[in-house]
Scaffold this active site. Structure first.
Site, PDB file in Angstrom:
ATOM      1  N   ASP A   1      -3.534  32.354  71.701  1.00 32.16           N
ATOM      2  CA  ASP A   1      -3.878  34.411  70.969  1.00 32.16           C
ATOM      3  C   ASP A   1      -3.659  34.520  72.269  1.00 32.16           C
ATOM      4  OD1 ASP A   1      -4.238  33.072  68.124  1.00 32.16           O
ATOM      5  OD2 ASP A   1      -6.297  32.881  69.078  1.00 32.16           O
ATOM      6  N   HIS A   2      -3.663  33.490  73.182  1.00 29.44           N
ATOM      7  CA  HIS A   2      -3.590  34.110  74.797  1.00 29.44           C
ATOM      8  C   HIS A   2      -2.533  33.525  75.337  1.00 29.44           C
ATOM      9  CE1 HIS A   2      -4.740  34.416  78.919  1.00 29.44           C
ATOM     10  NE2 HIS A   2      -5.170  35.437  78.992  1.00 29.44           N
ATOM     11  N   PHE A   3      -0.999  34.394  75.266  1.00 27.60           N
ATOM     12  CA  PHE A   3      -1.286  35.416  74.441  1.00 27.60           C
ATOM     13  C   PHE A   3      -0.430  34.932  72.807  1.00 27.60           C
ATOM     14  CE2 PHE A   3      -2.526  36.485  78.406  1.00 27.60           C
ATOM     15  CZ  PHE A   3      -3.092  37.899  78.039  1.00 27.60           C
TER      16      PHE A   3
ATOM     17  N   VAL B   1      -0.030  31.409  77.666  1.00 27.89           N
ATOM     18  CA  VAL B   1      -1.272  31.029  79.646  1.00 27.89           C
ATOM     19  C   VAL B   1      -2.195  30.383  79.998  1.00 27.89           C
ATOM     20  CG1 VAL B   1      -0.962  32.346  81.485  1.00 27.89           C
ATOM     21  CG2 VAL B   1       0.682  32.817  80.537  1.00 27.89           C
TER      22      VAL B   1
END
Lengths: 161, 129
Positions: A33-35, A40
């Site tokens: 989810d990041h991203f 990252v």
């Protein structure tokens, strides 16, 4: 179970400095989810890895008799991104250690380049909180966590490399 | 070690910039550590650590900033106010702080306002000279 966010120690000088490794894997869910499409490692989780490295360094200095809690991130600067497949080397050096608290200076390396610099402060909460009492049991360095620490010891982990 | 007030001021300023992450133009003599510079309780200890290093001195706890020996004593704080005995103890313990204004309404919540950059300067000056 405590949340362990570093993989092992490769150097440990009691009361002075410690170097830990954190391998970043795309299997870690936070990266999904990041991203989305551009994974990252969040800077906050790099700070967490340093907090664990430094927290254990500070805790070990007093034979794990204190409850060591991250109290302050004085400064955190990042020069590059930490990506899946990268290996972070987290070096923490004790700047100051007193009855009530300790400060460390941390440097994060990735591929032998400095990725980040972090200064933080830990509180020995039993010494520090104006009479506020905490459970007697050391919930920071509890039994389960201490048994995890045993595998971190360089003398035993080096047998596997 | 003998330093002029300006030299002390520069070192104190560097200390506060590093410890509190403030800009150096925010660090004026009248700036209050908590209200103006955003210091929290853990920062006071950080400041003490850094001052000890910067000036190569030992700062006994309770001396520069008020400690639990006063603030945690129920005889010295009643209904959120520092009692006369408490004020006397603070004044004796911390001669570098001006308690005269605070004494008019010694509300414990306002005690943070007493600690200004100038209090640190006064303390260090007293310590070095």
């Amino acid at each position: 179970m405590r949340w362990i966010w570093i993989d092992k120690f490769i150097e440990f000088e009691s009361g002075k400095r410690a170097v830990a490794i954190k391998n970043i894997s795309l299997a870690e869910e936070h990266l999904h989810d990041h991203f989305p499409g551009f994974p990252v490692m969040p800077a906050s989780l790099i700070i967490e890895a340093m907090a664990q490295t430094g927290g254990i360094l500070v805790g070990e200095a007093k034979d794990y008799s204190e409850k060591v809690i991250l109290a302050k991130i004085t400064r955190a600067t990042f020069h590059d991104l930490a990506l899946p497949g990268d290996q972070l080397k987290l070096e923490a050096s004790v700047e100051n250690i007193a009855d009530e608290a300790a400060t460390i200076k941390g440097t994060v390396y990735c591929n032998d380049r400095v990725l980040g610099e972090i200064q933080m402060m830990f509180s020995h909460i039993d010494q520090n909180m104006g009479g506020l009492e905490f459970p007697e049991e050391n919930f920071v360095f509890n039994e389960q966590f201490m048994s995890m620490l045993k595998i971190y010891r360089p003398d035993t982990s080096s047998n596997h490399t | 070690m003998s330093l002029s007030r300006e030299e002390i001021y520069e070192k104190v300023k560097d200390t506060l910039v590093d410890a509190l992450g403030v800009d150096d133009d925010e660090v004026t003599e009248d700036a209050r550590l908590m209200e103006d510079l955003g210091a929290e309780s853990i920062d006071f200890l950080d400041i003490v650590f850094r001052l000890e290093k910067a000036f190569d001195i030992k700062i006994p706890r309770e001396e520069l900033f008020p400690g639990d020996n006063v603030l945690g004593d129920s005889d010295l704080i009643v209904d959120g106010k520092v009692t006369e005995a408490g004020l006397a103890q603070l004044t004796e313990q911390m001669p570098h702080v001006d308690f005269s204004e605070f004494a008019k309404d010694p509300d414990i919540n306002k005690i943070g306002d007493l600690f200004k950059v100038s209090s640190i300067l006064g303390y260090i000056e007293g310590k070095l000279n």
